[in-house]
Design a protein around this motif. Structure first.
Motif, mmCIF file in Angstrom:
data_model
loop_
_atom_site.group_PDB
_atom_site.id
_atom_site.type_symbol
_atom_site.label_atom_id
_atom_site.label_comp_id
_atom_site.label_asym_id
_atom_site.label_seq_id
_atom_site.Cartn_x
_atom_site.Cartn_y
_atom_site.Cartn_z
ATOM 1 N N ASN A 140 0.848 -1.182 0.000
ATOM 2 C CA ASN A 140 0.000 0.000 0.000
ATOM 3 C C ASN A 140 0.892 1.243 0.000
ATOM 4 O OD1 ASN A 140 -1.824 2.052 0.515
ATOM 5 N ND2 ASN A 140 -2.780 1.021 2.247
ATOM 6 N N PRO A 141 0.720 2.152 -0.953
ATOM 7 C CA PRO A 141 1.537 3.373 -0.972
ATOM 8 C C PRO A 141 1.393 4.209 0.302
ATOM 9 C CG PRO A 141 0.282 3.171 -3.003
ATOM 10 C CD PRO A 141 -0.178 2.087 -2.094
ATOM 11 N N ASP A 142 0.218 4.185 0.910
ATOM 12 C CA ASP A 142 0.020 4.938 2.146
ATOM 13 C C ASP A 142 0.879 4.387 3.283
ATOM 14 O OD1 ASP A 142 -1.848 6.409 0.733
ATOM 15 O OD2 ASP A 142 -3.551 5.253 1.497
ATOM 16 N N ASP A 143 1.075 3.083 3.303
ATOM 17 C CA ASP A 143 1.950 2.477 4.312
ATOM 18 C C ASP A 143 3.421 2.749 3.992
ATOM 19 O OD1 ASP A 143 -0.306 1.451 5.536
ATOM 20 O OD2 ASP A 143 -0.073 -0.549 4.648
ATOM 21 N N MET A 144 3.744 2.775 2.706
ATOM 22 C CA MET A 144 5.144 2.940 2.310
ATOM 23 C C MET A 144 5.681 4.316 2.677
ATOM 24 S SD MET A 144 6.231 0.088 1.437
ATOM 25 C CE MET A 144 7.849 0.628 0.974
ATOM 26 N N ILE A 145 4.839 5.337 2.714
ATOM 27 C CA ILE A 145 5.333 6.651 3.141
ATOM 28 C C ILE A 145 5.758 6.603 4.611
ATOM 29 C CG2 ILE A 145 3.113 7.699 3.731
ATOM 30 C CD1 ILE A 145 4.328 10.312 2.521
ATOM 31 N N LEU A 146 5.015 5.858 5.412
ATOM 32 C CA LEU A 146 5.391 5.695 6.815
ATOM 33 C C LEU A 146 6.744 4.984 6.924
ATOM 34 C CD1 LEU A 146 4.776 5.762 9.876
ATOM 35 C CD2 LEU A 146 3.600 3.588 9.549
ATOM 36 N N PHE A 147 6.921 3.927 6.131
ATOM 37 C CA PHE A 147 8.195 3.201 6.157
ATOM 38 C C PHE A 147 9.338 4.061 5.621
ATOM 39 C CE2 PHE A 147 5.212 -0.541 5.819
ATOM 40 C CZ PHE A 147 5.318 -0.865 7.162
ATOM 41 N N ALA A 148 9.034 4.951 4.669
ATOM 42 C CA ALA A 148 10.064 5.854 4.145
ATOM 43 C C ALA A 148 10.515 6.826 5.241
ATOM 44 C CB ALA A 148 9.547 6.609 2.929
ATOM 45 N N VAL A 149 9.574 7.312 6.050
ATOM 46 C CA VAL A 149 9.930 8.183 7.172
ATOM 47 C C VAL A 149 10.734 7.398 8.203
ATOM 48 C CG1 VAL A 149 8.996 9.514 9.108
ATOM 49 C CG2 VAL A 149 8.012 9.777 6.820
ATOM 50 N N LEU A 150 10.303 6.162 8.473
ATOM 51 C CA LEU A 150 11.050 5.325 9.417
ATOM 52 C C LEU A 150 12.447 4.990 8.899
ATOM 53 C CD1 LEU A 150 8.265 2.902 10.674
ATOM 54 C CD2 LEU A 150 9.347 4.774 11.925
ATOM 55 N N GLY A 151 12.665 5.174 7.594
ATOM 56 C CA GLY A 151 13.983 4.948 7.007
ATOM 57 C C GLY A 151 15.047 5.874 7.568
ATOM 58 N N PHE A 152 14.641 6.988 8.191
ATOM 59 C CA PHE A 152 15.621 7.859 8.844
ATOM 60 C C PHE A 152 16.152 7.221 10.128
ATOM 61 C CE2 PHE A 152 13.408 11.073 6.286
ATOM 62 C CZ PHE A 152 14.507 11.702 5.707
ATOM 63 N N PHE A 153 15.357 6.345 10.735
ATOM 64 C CA PHE A 153 15.753 5.691 11.986
ATOM 65 C C PHE A 153 16.285 4.276 11.744
ATOM 66 C CE2 PHE A 153 12.305 8.672 12.828
ATOM 67 C CZ PHE A 153 12.961 9.549 13.671
ATOM 68 N N LYS A 162 5.734 6.740 -3.975
ATOM 69 C CA LYS A 162 4.641 6.243 -4.820
ATOM 70 C C LYS A 162 5.183 5.501 -6.034
ATOM 71 C CE LYS A 162 0.894 9.356 -3.635
ATOM 72 N NZ LYS A 162 -0.078 10.330 -4.127
ATOM 73 N N THR A 163 6.223 6.035 -6.638
ATOM 74 C CA THR A 163 6.827 5.388 -7.803
ATOM 75 C C THR A 163 7.447 4.052 -7.416
ATOM 76 O OG1 THR A 163 7.284 7.552 -8.758
ATOM 77 C CG2 THR A 163 8.495 5.676 -9.666
ATOM 78 N N LEU A 164 8.169 4.025 -6.304
ATOM 79 C CA LEU A 164 8.786 2.777 -5.845
ATOM 80 C C LEU A 164 7.725 1.714 -5.565
ATOM 81 C CD1 LEU A 164 11.453 4.220 -3.378
ATOM 82 C CD2 LEU A 164 11.905 3.056 -5.542
ATOM 83 N N THR A 165 6.639 2.129 -4.936
ATOM 84 C CA THR A 165 5.567 1.193 -4.611
ATOM 85 C C THR A 165 4.877 0.697 -5.870
ATOM 86 O OG1 THR A 165 5.226 2.396 -2.543
ATOM 87 C CG2 THR A 165 3.511 0.863 -3.196
ATOM 88 N N PHE A 166 4.615 1.602 -6.828
ATOM 89 C CA PHE A 166 3.952 1.205 -8.069
ATOM 90 C C PHE A 166 4.818 0.223 -8.852
ATOM 91 C CE2 PHE A 166 2.893 1.997 -12.602
ATOM 92 C CZ PHE A 166 1.630 1.434 -12.580
ATOM 93 N N GLU A 167 6.117 0.459 -8.921
ATOM 94 C CA GLU A 167 7.014 -0.467 -9.627
ATOM 95 C C GLU A 167 7.013 -1.838 -8.963
ATOM 96 O OE1 GLU A 167 10.740 1.596 -9.685
ATOM 97 O OE2 GLU A 167 10.081 2.977 -11.269
ATOM 98 N N TYR A 168 7.029 -1.868 -7.646
ATOM 99 C CA TYR A 168 6.962 -3.141 -6.930
ATOM 100 C C TYR A 168 5.644 -3.844 -7.226
ATOM 101 C CZ TYR A 168 6.542 -6.463 -3.105
ATOM 102 O OH TYR A 168 6.363 -7.607 -2.380
ATOM 103 N N ASN A 169 4.550 -3.080 -7.165
ATOM 104 C CA ASN A 169 3.232 -3.669 -7.404
ATOM 105 C C ASN A 169 3.086 -4.172 -8.837
ATOM 106 O OD1 ASN A 169 2.392 -3.348 -4.766
ATOM 107 N ND2 ASN A 169 1.391 -1.399 -5.144
ATOM 108 N N GLN A 170 3.728 -3.526 -9.797
ATOM 109 C CA GLN A 170 3.709 -4.027 -11.176
ATOM 110 C C GLN A 170 4.337 -5.418 -11.242
ATOM 111 O OE1 GLN A 170 5.676 -0.677 -13.166
ATOM 112 N NE2 GLN A 170 3.883 -0.520 -14.480
#
Length: 121
Positions: free
Chosen positions: A46-59, A96-104
């Motif tokens: 889910n792209p909405d979840d991936m933004i959360l994981f992208a923020v957590l990528g700082f930690f 969003k692009t990373l998630t869409f490519e994965y989902n493809q």
């Protein structure tokens, strides 16, 4: 047609992903489409979840890359602290692009499973 489609049950679906799913599954009958949706929904991010994981990528550097199956990039990000956080910022912008490519890729894998008849429900 957009509102009555079974693809609308997928959380966070974008118009781009919806169109891709419509074109990819055009030749499937009702049962194959149902099986496809079961498989695809379990693999999809889910792209909405991936933004959360992208923020957590700082930690936890590399977290989004690991979740998207890019193990090598995940290790590189982990070792270099997200390429000194520049890569992490880029992932945050391009989530969003990373998630869409994965989902493809997951659409392709799911279709292959359905077409090969390996699904036993």
């Amino acid at each position: 047609m957009y509102h009555s489609s079974p693809f609308m049950n997928l959380p966070g679906i974008s118009p781009e992903e919806f169109g891709y799913l419509q074109s990819s599954t055009a030749g499937l009958d009702e049962q194959e489409l149902k099986n496809f949706l079961m498989v695809y929904a379990s693999k999809r991010k889910n792209p909405d979840d991936m933004i959360l994981f992208a923020v957590l990528g700082f930690f936890v550097p590399g977290l989004p890359r690991f979740l998207l199956g890019q193990i090598g990039m995940g290790i590189l990000y982990f070792v270099t602290l997200g390429l000194c956080f520049i890569g992490t910022i880029i992932d945050l912008v391009n989530y969003k692009t990373l998630t869409f490519e994965y989902n493809q890729k997951m659409v392709f894998e799911s279709l292959q499973l359905i077409r090969m008849g390996n699904m036993k429900f």
